[in-house]
Design a protein around this motif. Structure first.
Motif, PDB file in Angstrom:
ATOM      1  N   ALA A  50       0.827  -1.207   0.000  1.00  7.74           N
ATOM      2  CA  ALA A  50       0.000   0.000   0.000  1.00  7.74           C
ATOM      3  C   ALA A  50       0.859   1.253   0.000  1.00  7.74           C
ATOM      4  O   ALA A  50       0.526   2.248  -0.668  1.00  7.74           O
ATOM      5  N   ARG A  51       1.978   1.233   0.711  1.00  5.59           N
ATOM      6  CA  ARG A  51       2.866   2.390   0.742  1.00  5.59           C
ATOM      7  C   ARG A  51       3.447   2.673  -0.643  1.00  5.59           C
ATOM      8  O   ARG A  51       3.562   3.825  -1.071  1.00  5.59           O
ATOM      9  N   ARG A  52       3.815   1.607  -1.372  1.00  2.00           N
ATOM     10  CA  ARG A  52       4.371   1.805  -2.714  1.00  2.00           C
ATOM     11  C   ARG A  52       3.327   2.307  -3.700  1.00  2.00           C
ATOM     12  O   ARG A  52       3.651   2.991  -4.669  1.00  2.00           O
ATOM     13  N   LEU A  53       2.063   1.937  -3.446  1.00  2.80           N
ATOM     14  CA  LEU A  53       0.999   2.298  -4.392  1.00  2.80           C
ATOM     15  C   LEU A  53       0.383   3.665  -4.123  1.00  2.80           C
ATOM     16  O   LEU A  53      -0.423   4.131  -4.936  1.00  2.80           O
ATOM     17  N   LEU A  54       0.722   4.270  -2.997  1.00  2.00           N
ATOM     18  CA  LEU A  54       0.078   5.535  -2.638  1.00  2.00           C
ATOM     19  C   LEU A  54       0.222   6.594  -3.736  1.00  2.00           C
ATOM     20  O   LEU A  54      -0.734   7.329  -4.040  1.00  2.00           O
ATOM     21  N   ASP A  55       1.393   6.697  -4.317  1.00  6.11           N
ATOM     22  CA  ASP A  55       1.652   7.740  -5.302  1.00  6.11           C
ATOM     23  C   ASP A  55       1.294   7.327  -6.719  1.00  6.11           C
ATOM     24  O   ASP A  55       0.917   8.178  -7.542  1.00  6.11           O
ATOM     25  N   ILE A  56       1.395   6.037  -7.026  1.00  7.34           N
ATOM     26  CA  ILE A  56       1.189   5.617  -8.416  1.00  7.34           C
ATOM     27  C   ILE A  56      -0.215   5.067  -8.668  1.00  7.34           C
ATOM     28  O   ILE A  56      -0.698   5.111  -9.804  1.00  7.34           O
ATOM     29  N   ASP A  57      -0.879   4.559  -7.667  1.00  7.81           N
ATOM     30  CA  ASP A  57      -2.230   4.001  -7.848  1.00  7.81           C
ATOM     31  C   ASP A  57      -3.008   4.136  -6.541  1.00  7.81           C
ATOM     32  O   ASP A  57      -3.171   3.163  -5.788  1.00  7.81           O
ATOM     33  N   PRO A  58      -3.517   5.341  -6.236  1.00  6.85           N
ATOM     34  CA  PRO A  58      -4.208   5.559  -4.948  1.00  6.85           C
ATOM     35  C   PRO A  58      -5.405   4.635  -4.746  1.00  6.85           C
ATOM     36  O   PRO A  58      -5.670   4.206  -3.618  1.00  6.85           O
ATOM     37  N   ASP A  59      -6.143   4.357  -5.816  1.00  2.00           N
ATOM     38  CA  ASP A  59      -7.318   3.486  -5.657  1.00  2.00           C
ATOM     39  C   ASP A  59      -6.901   2.084  -5.213  1.00  2.00           C
ATOM     40  O   ASP A  59      -7.537   1.479  -4.336  1.00  2.00           O
ATOM     41  N   ARG A  60      -5.835   1.573  -5.829  1.00  2.00           N
ATOM     42  CA  ARG A  60      -5.347   0.247  -5.427  1.00  2.00           C
ATOM     43  C   ARG A  60      -4.796   0.287  -4.004  1.00  2.00           C
ATOM     44  O   ARG A  60      -4.991  -0.664  -3.228  1.00  2.00           O
ATOM     45  N   ALA A  61      -4.137   1.387  -3.646  1.00  2.00           N
ATOM     46  CA  ALA A  61      -3.629   1.517  -2.277  1.00  2.00           C
ATOM     47  C   ALA A  61      -4.769   1.538  -1.278  1.00  2.00           C
ATOM     48  O   ALA A  61      -4.693   0.923  -0.207  1.00  2.00           O
ATOM     49  N   ARG A  62      -5.858   2.222  -1.640  1.00  2.00           N
ATOM     50  CA  ARG A  62      -7.024   2.269  -0.749  1.00  2.00           C
ATOM     51  C   ARG A  62      -7.622   0.880  -0.593  1.00  2.00           C
ATOM     52  O   ARG A  62      -8.042   0.476   0.502  1.00  2.00           O
ATOM     53  N   GLU A  63      -7.644   0.132  -1.684  1.00  2.00           N
ATOM     54  CA  GLU A  63      -8.159  -1.236  -1.624  1.00  2.00           C
ATOM     55  C   GLU A  63      -7.307  -2.113  -0.706  1.00  2.00           C
ATOM     56  O   GLU A  63      -7.832  -2.915   0.080  1.00  2.00           O
ATOM     57  N   GLU A  64      -5.971  -1.943  -0.805  1.00  2.00           N
ATOM     58  CA  GLU A  64      -5.082  -2.711   0.067  1.00  2.00           C
ATOM     59  C   GLU A  64      -5.292  -2.339   1.535  1.00  2.00           C
ATOM     60  O   GLU A  64      -5.272  -3.200   2.424  1.00  2.00           O
ATOM     61  N   LEU A  65      -5.500  -1.055   1.799  1.00  5.06           N
ATOM     62  CA  LEU A  65      -5.743  -0.626   3.185  1.00  5.06           C
ATOM     63  C   LEU A  65      -7.041  -1.202   3.719  1.00  5.06           C
ATOM     64  O   LEU A  65      -7.132  -1.576   4.895  1.00  5.06           O
ATOM     65  N   ASP A  66      -8.055  -1.267   2.864  1.00  2.00           N
ATOM     66  CA  ASP A  66      -9.313  -1.882   3.294  1.00  2.00           C
ATOM     67  C   ASP A  66      -9.099  -3.361   3.639  1.00  2.00           C
ATOM     68  O   ASP A  66      -9.662  -3.871   4.615  1.00  2.00           O
ATOM     69  N   GLN A  67      -8.290  -4.046   2.825  1.00  2.00           N
ATOM     70  CA  GLN A  67      -8.007  -5.452   3.104  1.00  2.00           C
ATOM     71  C   GLN A  67      -7.199  -5.608   4.391  1.00  2.00           C
ATOM     72  O   GLN A  67      -7.400  -6.573   5.147  1.00  2.00           O
ATOM     73  N   ILE A  68      -6.283  -4.658   4.639  1.00  2.00           N
ATOM     74  CA  ILE A  68      -5.516  -4.693   5.893  1.00  2.00           C
ATOM     75  C   ILE A  68      -6.454  -4.560   7.089  1.00  2.00           C
ATOM     76  O   ILE A  68      -6.335  -5.283   8.085  1.00  2.00           O
ATOM     77  N   ASP A  69      -7.397  -3.633   6.984  1.00  2.00           N
ATOM     78  CA  ASP A  69      -8.358  -3.446   8.082  1.00  2.00           C
ATOM     79  C   ASP A  69      -9.185  -4.705   8.305  1.00  2.00           C
ATOM     80  O   ASP A  69      -9.381  -5.151   9.439  1.00  2.00           O
ATOM     81  N   ALA A  70      -9.654  -5.315   7.215  1.00  2.00           N
ATOM     82  CA  ALA A  70     -10.467  -6.529   7.347  1.00  2.00           C
ATOM     83  C   ALA A  70      -9.643  -7.676   7.925  1.00  2.00           C
ATOM     84  O   ALA A  70     -10.121  -8.427   8.788  1.00  2.00           O
ATOM     85  N   LEU A  71      -8.392  -7.800   7.455  1.00  2.00           N
ATOM     86  CA  LEU A  71      -7.540  -8.881   7.960  1.00  2.00           C
ATOM     87  C   LEU A  71      -7.202  -8.681   9.431  1.00  2.00           C
ATOM     88  O   LEU A  71      -7.148  -9.642  10.207  1.00  2.00           O
ATOM     89  N   ALA A  72      -6.982  -7.423   9.826  1.00  2.00           N
ATOM     90  CA  ALA A  72      -6.692  -7.150  11.235  1.00  2.00           C
ATOM     91  C   ALA A  72      -7.874  -7.539  12.112  1.00  2.00           C
ATOM     92  O   ALA A  72      -7.706  -8.123  13.193  1.00  2.00           O
TER      93      ALA A  72
END
Length: 376
Positions: free
Chosen positions: A220-242
């Motif tokens: 998600a950190r790598r995607l923040l600048d190049i693909d924010p939507d994908r980074a947001r999706e990864e953060l949502d998955q992190i929240d669900a996994l946590a």
């Protein structure tokens, strides 16, 4: 004598004094204690057939009967009490003194046979007090009065007869002590095994979940600048996994849940994809999820190790009836020691009669990889 089978465990005694109003002791224990009272027949017969007058004979008979009653009462009360609390100590002190007084009252008529009272006094002390003080006190209440009685009677039997009874009491007390130590040791082993099992479960859950969370956070950190939507999706998955991991920790600690094979296969796909490892998953047509908890734990441990340590580009998971294989093309495990996760997996396998093998995937290659195989 007091029945050692009805005494509470020395290391787990009650913290308060039980009263006769709420008895919890089996009648068999009282009957066992009462059987030994037959040996009070020796001083009783000596009093009835001796030269003492009717008055002292009557006193001896009444004292002997009262002695038996007090002895049974002491056994009934103290066999379920913690001698470390003041009420129990007072009952023991008063009861022992009362028994000694009653035995003394029978002495003028019973003569040297009053030594027959000493094993009962010894039994109360030996089975009530801690081991060493009890044996010492019991030995003294037998030895001193019996030695005095022997001096007056001139026969060694007044010392050796009660001494045999005390020896039986000591032997029974030592047997009880050894049995209790064996039970305590077994309990300690069971507690240690349970702690190890819980620690193993927590490691398996946390190790896998935290690895996936870490990888997804880096992605998600790598995607923040190049693909924010994908980074947001990864953060949502992190929240669900946590959230899911928190639930798994809670259920694991309470020993209420084991992972399912299907859920672990999907979690493995997610973890491998997040790490940039190509996943090749093959599930045989006859594989059922029920009873597959060992394979589920093995997938969790194997995939976690692949993601963390292997540097692999490809991982194959194959599940067939009775066999699970996880193979990667990574750096292998040469020179590394098995971690606690693999040791825990082997313990799980041994518990159900299964086998865990770890070997190189390509022994002769520059990147030998590793293959984990579990066979039930």
């Amino acid at each position: 004598m007091i029945d050692q089978r009805t005494r509470p465990a020395e290391t787990g005694r009650m913290t308060h004094m039980e009263t006769p109003a709420h008895p919890k002791r089996p009648l068999a224990g009282v009957f066992y204690a009462a059987i030994w009272l037959l040996f009070l027949g020796f001083p009783l017969v000596s009093a009835l057939s001796g030269p003492a007058g009717p008055g002292w004979t009557t006193v001896a008979v009444v004292a002997t009967v009262a002695f038996a009653a007090v002895y049974i009462w002491l056994f009934w009360v103290l066999s379920g009490a913690d001698i470390g609390v003041p009420p129990a100590r007072r009952v023991l002190l008063v009861g022992t003194l009362l028994l000694a007084v009653l035995a003394g009252l029978a002495t003028p008529a019973a003569g040297a046979w009053v030594s027959a009272f000493t094993p009962f006094l010894a039994a109360v002390l030996i089975f009530t007090l801690p081991l060493v003080p009890g044996l010492a006190a019991g030995g003294l209440v037998w030895l001193i009065p019996s030695a005095v009685a022997t001096e007056f009677s001139g026969t060694l039997w007044t010392l050796l007869g009660p001494g045999f009874g005390v020896a039986v009491i000591v032997f029974a007390r030592l047997m009880e002590h050894n049995e209790q130590r064996a039970r305590d040791a077994q309990n300690h082993l069971q507690v240690a095994a349970e702690r190890n099992a819980i620690a193993r479960d927590v490691h398996d859950v946390l190790g896998h979940s935290l690895t996936v969370l870490s990888i997804k956070a880096q992605l998600a950190r790598r995607l923040l600048d190049i693909d924010p939507d994908r980074a947001r999706e990864e953060l949502d998955q992190i929240d669900a996994l946590a959230r899911e991991s928190l639930g798994q920790i809670r259920s694991t600690v309470t020993r209420l849940r084991t992972p399912s094979l299907a859920s672990e296969v999907e979690a493995a796909r997610t973890a491998l994809a997040a790490a940039g490892i190509e996943a090749d998953v093959v599930i045989g047509p006859d594989v059922r999820d029920d009873g597959g908890d060992l394979f589920a734990w093995a997938i969790r441990e194997g995939v976690t190790n692949t993601v963390r340590h292997s540097g692999a580009t490809r991982c194959r998971i194959e599940v067939r009836p009775g066999t699970l294989t996880i193979a990667d093309d990574g750096a292998g495990f040469a020179g590394s020691e098995p971690g606690s996760g693999l040791r825990g997996l082997r313990e799980r396998a041994r518990a159900v009669g299964a086998r865990v093998d770890l070997r190189p995937t390509h022994p002769d290659g520059d990147r030998p990889g590793s293959t984990l195989e579990v066979t039930r």
